[in-house]
Design a protein around this motif. Structure first.
Motif, PDB file in Angstrom:
ATOM      1  N   LEU A  44       0.835  -1.202   0.000  1.00  0.00           N
ATOM      2  CA  LEU A  44       0.000   0.000   0.000  1.00  0.00           C
ATOM      3  C   LEU A  44       0.874   1.258   0.000  1.00  0.00           C
ATOM      4  O   LEU A  44       0.675   2.167  -0.803  1.00  0.00           O
ATOM      5  N   LEU A  45       1.863   1.289   0.880  1.00  0.00           N
ATOM      6  CA  LEU A  45       2.742   2.452   0.955  1.00  0.00           C
ATOM      7  C   LEU A  45       3.538   2.641  -0.342  1.00  0.00           C
ATOM      8  O   LEU A  45       3.660   3.760  -0.845  1.00  0.00           O
ATOM      9  N   PHE A  46       4.077   1.553  -0.869  1.00  0.00           N
ATOM     10  CA  PHE A  46       4.840   1.657  -2.117  1.00  0.00           C
ATOM     11  C   PHE A  46       3.963   2.150  -3.259  1.00  0.00           C
ATOM     12  O   PHE A  46       4.394   2.949  -4.089  1.00  0.00           O
ATOM     13  N   SER A  47       2.741   1.676  -3.299  1.00  0.00           N
ATOM     14  CA  SER A  47       1.857   2.047  -4.401  1.00  0.00           C
ATOM     15  C   SER A  47       1.454   3.514  -4.341  1.00  0.00           C
ATOM     16  O   SER A  47       1.272   4.152  -5.373  1.00  0.00           O
ATOM     17  N   TRP A  60       6.650  -5.029  -7.179  1.00  0.00           N
ATOM     18  CA  TRP A  60       5.924  -6.286  -6.952  1.00  0.00           C
ATOM     19  C   TRP A  60       6.851  -7.477  -7.203  1.00  0.00           C
ATOM     20  O   TRP A  60       6.960  -8.369  -6.366  1.00  0.00           O
ATOM     21  N   GLY A  61       7.522  -7.482  -8.344  1.00  0.00           N
ATOM     22  CA  GLY A  61       8.399  -8.596  -8.676  1.00  0.00           C
ATOM     23  C   GLY A  61       9.529  -8.768  -7.677  1.00  0.00           C
ATOM     24  O   GLY A  61       9.824  -9.889  -7.236  1.00  0.00           O
ATOM     25  N   LEU A  88       3.458 -17.396  -0.179  1.00  0.00           N
ATOM     26  CA  LEU A  88       2.223 -17.152  -0.928  1.00  0.00           C
ATOM     27  C   LEU A  88       1.348 -16.126  -0.201  1.00  0.00           C
ATOM     28  O   LEU A  88       0.785 -15.228  -0.832  1.00  0.00           O
ATOM     29  N   ALA A  89       1.258 -16.230   1.119  1.00  0.00           N
ATOM     30  CA  ALA A  89       0.493 -15.248   1.897  1.00  0.00           C
ATOM     31  C   ALA A  89       1.121 -13.862   1.765  1.00  0.00           C
ATOM     32  O   ALA A  89       0.414 -12.855   1.620  1.00  0.00           O
ATOM     33  N   LEU A  94       0.931  -8.507  -0.631  1.00  0.00           N
ATOM     34  CA  LEU A  94       1.594  -7.481  -1.428  1.00  0.00           C
ATOM     35  C   LEU A  94       0.724  -7.064  -2.605  1.00  0.00           C
ATOM     36  O   LEU A  94       0.546  -5.874  -2.873  1.00  0.00           O
ATOM     37  N   THR A  95       0.157  -8.040  -3.303  1.00  0.00           N
ATOM     38  CA  THR A  95      -0.687  -7.764  -4.460  1.00  0.00           C
ATOM     39  C   THR A  95      -1.918  -6.950  -4.059  1.00  0.00           C
ATOM     40  O   THR A  95      -2.267  -5.968  -4.716  1.00  0.00           O
ATOM     41  N   VAL A  96      -2.555  -7.343  -2.971  1.00  0.00           N
ATOM     42  CA  VAL A  96      -3.736  -6.612  -2.486  1.00  0.00           C
ATOM     43  C   VAL A  96      -3.354  -5.190  -2.071  1.00  0.00           C
ATOM     44  O   VAL A  96      -4.035  -4.221  -2.408  1.00  0.00           O
TER      45      VAL A  96
END
Length: 111
Positions: A44-47, A60-61, A88-89, A94-96
């Motif tokens: 969230l912060l990075f985005s 993300w990668g 995976l969690a 991260l994706t969310v």
């Protein structure tokens, strides 16, 4: 300021991921949820801090790879064990977080 907080989260994830099991703080939450929350907040912060899609994709990668590598390294840390479901969690969180941050960034113009 937000960029500094995002990078501080990465440092916190590194420190907590590499700490021996008995030296790491624990919450009452399940471990997978801890991973999800830590990476979702970081995403969230990075985005919000980095608005370009390409930059977000690189972040993300890099953090997905880092989550897998950190899990693998835990096999060499006393009191820790690697778990692919933890990675995976982390990656899901991260994706969310990145997606929510991208949506917020569109609503929150730069000052």
């Amino acid at each position: 300021m937000i960029r500094m907080l995002a990078w501080a989260c990465v440092l916190a994830i590194l420190a907590l991921s590499l700490a021996p099991g008995d030296a790491r703080p624990h919450t009452a939450l399940p471990g997978k949820l801890e991973h999800f929350i830590a990476y979702a907040g970081t995403g969230l912060l990075f985005s919000i801090a980095y608005r370009r899609r390409r930059t977000r994709a690189l972040i993300w990668g890099a953090l997905v790879i880092a989550s897998v590598v950190l899990e693998g390294i835990q096999s060499f840390i006393p009191g820790r064990s690697p778990d692919l479901l933890d990675a995976l969690a982390s990656s899901t969180g991260l994706t969310v977080g990145l997606a929510c941050g991208a949506a917020l960034a569109r609503l929150w113009p730069r000052a």
